[in-house]
Write a protein that holds these residues in place. Structure first.
Motif, PDB file in Angstrom:
ATOM      1  N   GLU A 104       5.286  11.439  -0.308  1.00  0.00           N
ATOM      2  CA  GLU A 104       3.848  11.650  -0.497  1.00  0.00           C
ATOM      3  C   GLU A 104       3.190  12.056   0.811  1.00  0.00           C
ATOM      4  OE1 GLU A 104       1.985   8.135  -2.153  1.00  0.00           O
ATOM      5  OE2 GLU A 104       1.940   9.195  -4.066  1.00  0.00           O
ATOM      6  N   GLY A 105       2.167  12.869   0.730  1.00  0.00           N
ATOM      7  CA  GLY A 105       1.385  13.223   1.907  1.00  0.00           C
ATOM      8  C   GLY A 105       0.096  12.420   1.927  1.00  0.00           C
ATOM      9  N   LEU A 106      -0.668  12.592   3.017  1.00  0.00           N
ATOM     10  CA  LEU A 106      -1.911  11.824   3.151  1.00  0.00           C
ATOM     11  C   LEU A 106      -2.923  12.149   2.056  1.00  0.00           C
ATOM     12  CD1 LEU A 106      -2.308  11.891   7.049  1.00  0.00           C
ATOM     13  CD2 LEU A 106      -1.789   9.911   5.613  1.00  0.00           C
ATOM     14  N   PHE A 107      -2.895  13.394   1.562  1.00  0.00           N
ATOM     15  CA  PHE A 107      -3.845  13.729   0.495  1.00  0.00           C
ATOM     16  C   PHE A 107      -3.493  13.025  -0.811  1.00  0.00           C
ATOM     17  CE2 PHE A 107      -5.092  17.435   3.143  1.00  0.00           C
ATOM     18  CZ  PHE A 107      -6.427  17.111   3.217  1.00  0.00           C
ATOM     19  N   ASP A 108      -2.192  12.788  -1.017  1.00  0.00           N
ATOM     20  CA  ASP A 108      -1.809  12.019  -2.210  1.00  0.00           C
ATOM     21  C   ASP A 108      -2.382  10.612  -2.111  1.00  0.00           C
ATOM     22  OD1 ASP A 108       0.029  13.967  -3.490  1.00  0.00           O
ATOM     23  OD2 ASP A 108       1.126  13.720  -1.609  1.00  0.00           O
ATOM     24  N   VAL A 109      -2.276  10.058  -0.906  1.00  0.00           N
ATOM     25  CA  VAL A 109      -2.745   8.697  -0.678  1.00  0.00           C
ATOM     26  C   VAL A 109      -4.266   8.612  -0.811  1.00  0.00           C
ATOM     27  CG1 VAL A 109      -2.887   6.824   1.008  1.00  0.00           C
ATOM     28  CG2 VAL A 109      -0.819   8.225   0.879  1.00  0.00           C
ATOM     29  N   ALA A 110      -4.947   9.642  -0.276  1.00  0.00           N
ATOM     30  CA  ALA A 110      -6.407   9.580  -0.141  1.00  0.00           C
ATOM     31  C   ALA A 110      -7.147   9.924  -1.424  1.00  0.00           C
ATOM     32  CB  ALA A 110      -6.866  10.517   0.973  1.00  0.00           C
ATOM     33  N   ASN A 111      -6.444  10.368  -2.428  1.00  0.00           N
ATOM     34  CA  ASN A 111      -7.121  10.883  -3.619  1.00  0.00           C
ATOM     35  C   ASN A 111      -8.180   9.921  -4.161  1.00  0.00           C
ATOM     36  OD1 ASN A 111      -7.703  12.765  -5.483  1.00  0.00           O
ATOM     37  ND2 ASN A 111      -5.791  12.557  -6.664  1.00  0.00           N
ATOM     38  N   GLY A 112      -9.369  10.460  -4.356  1.00  0.00           N
ATOM     39  CA  GLY A 112     -10.477   9.635  -4.843  1.00  0.00           C
ATOM     40  C   GLY A 112     -11.270   8.980  -3.721  1.00  0.00           C
ATOM     41  N   GLY A 113     -10.738   9.035  -2.517  1.00  0.00           N
ATOM     42  CA  GLY A 113     -11.391   8.350  -1.393  1.00  0.00           C
ATOM     43  C   GLY A 113     -11.970   9.300  -0.368  1.00  0.00           C
ATOM     44  N   THR A 114     -11.937   8.852   0.889  1.00  0.00           N
ATOM     45  CA  THR A 114     -12.513   9.615   2.002  1.00  0.00           C
ATOM     46  C   THR A 114     -11.422   9.945   3.005  1.00  0.00           C
ATOM     47  OG1 THR A 114     -14.586   8.379   1.758  1.00  0.00           O
ATOM     48  CG2 THR A 114     -14.261   9.571   3.827  1.00  0.00           C
TER      49      THR A 114
END
Ligand SMILES: Nc1ncnc2c1ncn2[C@@H]1O[C@H](COP(=O)(O)OP(=O)(O)OP(=O)(O)O)[C@@H](O)[C@H]1O
Ligand SMILES: [Mg+2]
Length: 455
Positions: free
Chosen positions: A226-236
């Motif tokens: 997973e990349g950081l955008f996968d982790v950040a989804n829905g957030g900031t």
């Protein structure tokens, strides 16, 4: 009415303090020596005790001990001539609130009295942090200057939107904290706040860091990641030091912002992403755009809302609040009982320009808490390489002569007094050593001291 006990064996001083404090609306009781003060302390309760250190028989330190014996929470301020600086340090260890160096300015005196009284009665109206007694905005930010209040207002207004935000400001001004405050206040607060340090990730890794990769995308890619955008989804997503992004990554990021989609390295599937971007920079990004180092289209996408963080040196009144905040925090963390920055040390900090802003102040306080052996931060424990240099610069600037002219006698007298006080402190009150430090004779030192009223 708050009641103050004044202890001084010098009649004129007692009278002076009585008039001044009565005018301020306090109830004043006078004692002409230590013994009388101890008797009074046995019989009556005072909100504050202000006592001279050097008195015959029963001295200021004895009065302090007596006050603490009667009431462990008693607030005591000592007045010290610099010759008694060492005793003053001892007094701090005994639990004195602060000491006021003689000679003092009336306003400084009044200020310390106010602070000392406030330390006893925390103001009941402001919402306060339970552990520090100071107000923290959004549970993160300390400071009540008009500039910071503006920032708080802005945070409140923009948090609920999904617009991207660019935060500019010098290093250490609190950009990341502001980003966190926005996230905390937004309806994304239950989702992740992901920090991407644009300067810290090597160019060849940044793509897989951000977007993730597929198994076999490159040598060593043994499984999907997973990349950081996968982790950040829905957030900031917080893009720190966004000005450091390379041109290649700028293009890829622009696509994420515009299309709200991205593709993992070595993958084909387009993934949708919903994030809000908050970026931070200590560069002038507009200049970077003009210099063609930063894409203009990306700049406009990131900079929908702009928050500028003012440097610490321009925030009137924030320094003491922040210093106290860090003092309490590190005192707790390091298991020490240091409650206050002394008036002397605060004066030095106030003259400093803090090129590293709040972060630098935090480091200075942390170091002094580690080094300090009394229960108050004294100038000696402020280790300040830059600070020293800055003060020297300030002193040099004093020789400027503008069209309005100066009072040469007064300026020279002030400088003389400052050097003498410095020398006496360094010499721990020993005149012989102080005279050596100043390159003058004992006789000359005595003469100068009495001339300046320092004797
Ligand atoms: N108003 C404030 N109240 C309390 N702590 C603060 C405040 N401003 C900054 N700090 C503290 O100072 C340090 C630096 O803050 P922060 O990392 O947010 O600054 P920055 O602007 O991102 O700096 P840099 O550009 O160097 O990354 C942090 O430890 C932070 O907790
Ligand atoms: Mg930062």
């Amino acid at each position: 009415m708050e009641r103050i006990l004044i202890v001084d064996d010098e009649h004129s001083m007692r009278e002076f303090l009585e008039i001044m404090l009565t005018q301020e609306g306090y109830g004043v009781t006078l004692a002409g020596d230590g013994r009388q003060a101890c008797d009074l302390l046995d019989r009556e309760a005072f909100d504050l005790v202000v006592t001279d250190i050097r008195m015959k028989d029963v001295n200021g330190l004895d009065v302090l001990k007596k006050a603490k014996a009667v009431d462990p929470n008693a607030v005591v301020v000592l007045i010290s001539a610099f010759a008694t600086a060492e005793t003053a340090v001892e007094a701090m260890k005994e639990g004195a609130y602060d000491y006021i160096p003689k000679p003092f300015k009336v306003n400084e005196f009044k200020k310390i009295v106010r602070e000392a009284l406030a330390s006893r009665q925390p103001s009941p109206d402001a919402p306060e942090d339970a552990t520090t007694g100071r107000r923290k905005h959004f549970d993160l930010l300390v400071g009540e200057s008009p500039q910071m209040r503006k920032v708080y207002d802005f945070i409140r207004r923009v948090a609920a939107t999904r617009s991207n935000i660019l935060i500019s400001g010098e290093s250490g001004t609190g950009k990341e904290l502001v980003a966190r405050a926005v996230h905390r206040l937004s309806d994304r607060k239950e989702k992740p706040f992901v920090v991407i340090n644009c300067a810290g990730i090597p160019e060849n890794l940044i793509e897989s860091e951000l977007f993730g990769y597929k198994k076999g995308a490159f040598t060593g890619a043994a499984a999907d990641k997973e990349g950081l955008f996968d982790v950040a989804n829905g957030g900031t997503v917080f893009l720190d030091e966004v000005g450091e992004l390379t041109p290649a990554i700028q293009v890829k990021l622009l696509r994420v912002i515009q299309e709200r989609t991205y593709t993992a390295v070595g993958g084909t599937e387009e993934k949708r992403v919903d994030v809000r971007f908050i970026s931070a920079t200590n560069k002038d990004l507009e200049e970077e755009v003009i210099a063609k180092k930063f894409r203009e289209d990306l700049y406009f996408r990131l900079n929908v809302i702009h928050i500028h963080m003012p440097p610490l040196r321009e925030r009137e009144g924030d320094l003491p609040l922040l210093a106290q905040h860090f003092l309490e925090r590190y005192s707790r963390e390091l298991g020490k009982d240091i409650r206050k920055v002394s008036a002397y040390a605060m004066d030095i900090l106030k003259q400093y320009a803090f090129p590293g802003n709040v972060r630098e102040l935090e480091n200075i306080i942390e170091r002094s808490v580690a080094l300090e052996t009394s229960n108050i931060v004294l100038p000696e424990s402020l280790t300040l390489s830059n600070l020293q240099r800055d003060r020297e610069r300030m002193n040099r600037r004093r020789t400027d002569l503008g069209p309005e002219g100066i009072d040469l006698e007064k300026v020279l007298g002030q400088m003389e007094g400052e050097y003498i006080i410095k020398a006496m402190r360094l010499a721990h009150g020993k005149k012989q050593r102080a005279a050596e430090l100043l390159g003058i004779s004992m006789r000359s030192l005595r003469y100068r001291m009495s001339k300046l009223g320092l004797g």
